[in-house]
Design an enzyme around this catalytic site. Structure first.
Site, PDB file in Angstrom:
ATOM      1  N   ASP A   1       0.668  -1.283  -0.139  1.00  0.00           N
ATOM      2  CA  ASP A   1      -0.051  -0.065  -0.130  1.00  0.00           C
ATOM      3  C   ASP A   1       0.736   1.339  -0.266  1.00  0.00           C
ATOM      4  O   ASP A   1       0.537   2.055  -0.655  1.00  0.00           O
ATOM      5  CB  ASP A   1      -0.865   0.013   1.358  1.00  0.00           C
TER       6      ASP A   1
ATOM      7  N   GLU B   1       1.086  -9.090  11.593  1.00  0.00           N
ATOM      8  CA  GLU B   1       1.174  -8.687  10.261  1.00  0.00           C
ATOM      9  C   GLU B   1       2.580  -8.529   9.572  1.00  0.00           C
ATOM     10  O   GLU B   1       2.565  -9.023   8.392  1.00  0.00           O
ATOM     11  CB  GLU B   1       0.286  -7.552  10.163  1.00  0.00           C
TER      12      GLU B   1
HETATM   13  C1  GLC Z   1      -2.974  -4.349   3.582  1.00  0.00           C
HETATM   14  C2  GLC Z   1      -1.735  -5.018   2.851  1.00  0.00           C
HETATM   15  C3  GLC Z   1      -2.273  -5.848   1.792  1.00  0.00           C
HETATM   16  C4  GLC Z   1      -3.230  -6.967   2.313  1.00  0.00           C
HETATM   17  C5  GLC Z   1      -4.404  -6.279   3.309  1.00  0.00           C
HETATM   18  C6  GLC Z   1      -5.049  -7.489   4.019  1.00  0.00           C
HETATM   19  O1  GLC Z   1      -3.722  -3.620   2.744  1.00  0.00           O
HETATM   20  O2  GLC Z   1      -0.993  -3.884   2.231  1.00  0.00           O
HETATM   21  O3  GLC Z   1      -1.019  -6.250   0.969  1.00  0.00           O
HETATM   22  O4  GLC Z   1      -3.759  -7.865   1.240  1.00  0.00           O
HETATM   23  O5  GLC Z   1      -3.698  -5.446   4.340  1.00  0.00           O
HETATM   24  O6  GLC Z   1      -4.226  -8.136   4.679  1.00  0.00           O
END
Ligand code: GLC
Length: 422
Positions: free
Chosen positions: A165, A393
């Site tokens: 992102d 995460e």
């Molecule tokens: C965030 C991450 C993305 C992922 C999402 C759900 O947006 O950057 O890569 O798929 O979270 O985990």
């Protein structure tokens, strides 16, 4: 780590919403595209049927033109912004209007081969064929709508599409996004997590401006490709799609299907991917299609060239030199941004932290290319982070501290998939 593997299974089971798995119950309460693909790998280690169901549920949300959305809003949840009403895709189930890195074909090939090895080909043949059709249509959608320059790469129309992102790769291209009419909104992510770990307000304004642009265009993907204010050939998605097409071709051969169209996509990517080589910085990186400018950043996605199956001695040598330099600077590989870059931040999302799923792809690519010691470093660092810190995460590459949400599905899945090397 037996205890950790039991915990990993328990996390997947707790995040299972019946046919699909949420990345994290609080921060991400819906189905995410590439998260589900990795999650299926984890399920496959203890519940084969459930692994297939994860990908099948994602493809139930596929649009008629082959597009597979980045989020499927199977049920309402106030805990996330922007929700289905903001996207307004007009689909049932409601979805977002952008996609995510197409890792699924690679995972489906793995699921298929694991079923074959277990002597269950008959039980899964029809399901593999149905998924093959969905994957083929999705990859055709990429070829038709995400490569306007015909370079054989993937052009992202939104930073969220890349799955990385707030990578600094999107900073310069993002400057041309007009945020003056975004209006007021309330973020939910910073209500759950420390803002220091998350994208900034300016980045969020840009994300929303692009959602508003796509919605105003009725999520008409050809129209968006013609005029979107953000069009960046993403090194991550491009490498992932090239790899995925190789796996899709292998699946076509295994299932007795025609692979000519897929072979042509692979040939086009092999001929064009040098568009993403920055000869000055000597790295693979993303390039802004609108200005022609290369980002110049060494990110974890740069190392996906091995996973993509590119075997070019000169760029390989440069990437291995970057790997070794960075490996000498951090305790845990592979940081999402070069720690020698002034913009490196050890806990801010895609500007430093280590992501287990990216490591899984990098590690596999390095192993396949014969760089076994480096591959093993990536695998053992990933498992050490999880063992010492938990199923976060992402993680700081310097001290291993957790970044973002805990009890994260794809981190648990990678722990399970990486119990043994290979
Ligand atoms: C965030 C991450 C993305 C992922 C999402 C759900 O947006 O950057 O890569 O798929 O979270 O985990």
């Amino acid at each position: 780590m037996t205890q950790d593997f039991n915990t990993a299974r328990a996390i997947l089971e707790a995040n299972d919403r019946g046919g699909y798995t949420v990345p994290n119950g609080r921060v991400y309460p819906f189905q995410w595209n590439w998260d589900s693909a990795f999650v299926a790998l984890g399920f496959d280690t203890f519940d084969r049927d459930r692994a297939w169901i994860e990908i099948e549920s994602l493809f139930r949300a596929q649009w008629p033109g082959g597009f597979v959305p980045h989020i499927v809003f199977w049920q309402e949840d106030e805990g996330y912004f922007p929700g289905p009403g903001v996207w307004d895709s007009g689909r049932t189930p409601p979805t977002s209007g952008i996609t995510q890195p197409p890792v699924a074909a690679t995972i489906v090939r793995k699921l298929w081969e694991s079923a074959l090895a277990a002597g269950q080909a008959d039980a899964y043949q029809a399901r593999a064929e149905a998924l093959f059709d969905g994957l083929l249509a999705w990859h055709r959608w990429f070829a038709d709508h995400r490569d306007p320059g015909g370079h054989g790469v993937v052009v992202a129309m939104h930073p969220w599409e890349t799955g990385r992102d707030n990578s600094p790769e999107w900073d310069a291209p993002g400057e041309s996004i007009d945020v003056s009419n975004v209006g007021d909104y309330v973020r939910r992510d910073t209500g759950h997590l420390d803002a220091k770990m998350r994208p900034t307000k300016l980045e969020y304004d840009r994300y929303l401006a692009l959602v508003q642009f796509g919605r105003a265009a009725g999520w008409d993907h050809p129209a968006i490709a013609r005029s979107n204010p953000f069009q960046v050939a993403d090194v991550g998605m491009s490498m992932i799609l090239l790899r995925a097409n190789r796996d899709l071709l292998a699946l076509a051969q295994a299932l007795g299907r025609d692979g000519d169209e897929i072979a042509a996509w692979i040939a086009r990517a092999e001929a064009g991917i040098h568009y993403l080589w920055d000869g000055e910085r000597r790295t693979w990186c993303s390039r802004d299609l609108r200005t022609g400018r290369s980002s110049g950043y060494v990110t974890s996605a740069s190392f996906l060239s091995f996973y993509a199956g590119l075997r070019d001695p000169q760029s390989d040598e440069a990437m291995l030199a970057h790997f070794d330099r960075i490996a000498g600077r951090v305790r845990y590989m592979v940081p999402s941004l070069d720690p020698d870059d002034p913009g490196f931040q050890m806990i801010r999302y895609w500007r430093g932290p280590v992501w287990a799923v990216v490591n899984w792809m990098i590690g596999h690519g390095l192993a396949e290319a014969g760089h076994r010691a480096r591959a093993e470093r990536v695998r053992s660092d990933t498992l050490a982070l999880i063992r010492d810190t938990g199923f976060y995460e992402a993680f700081s590459p310097l001290d291993g501290s957790g970044s973002g949400g805990d009890d994260f599905s794809w981190t648990a899945a990678i722990a399970l998939a990486w119990q043994t090397p290979g």
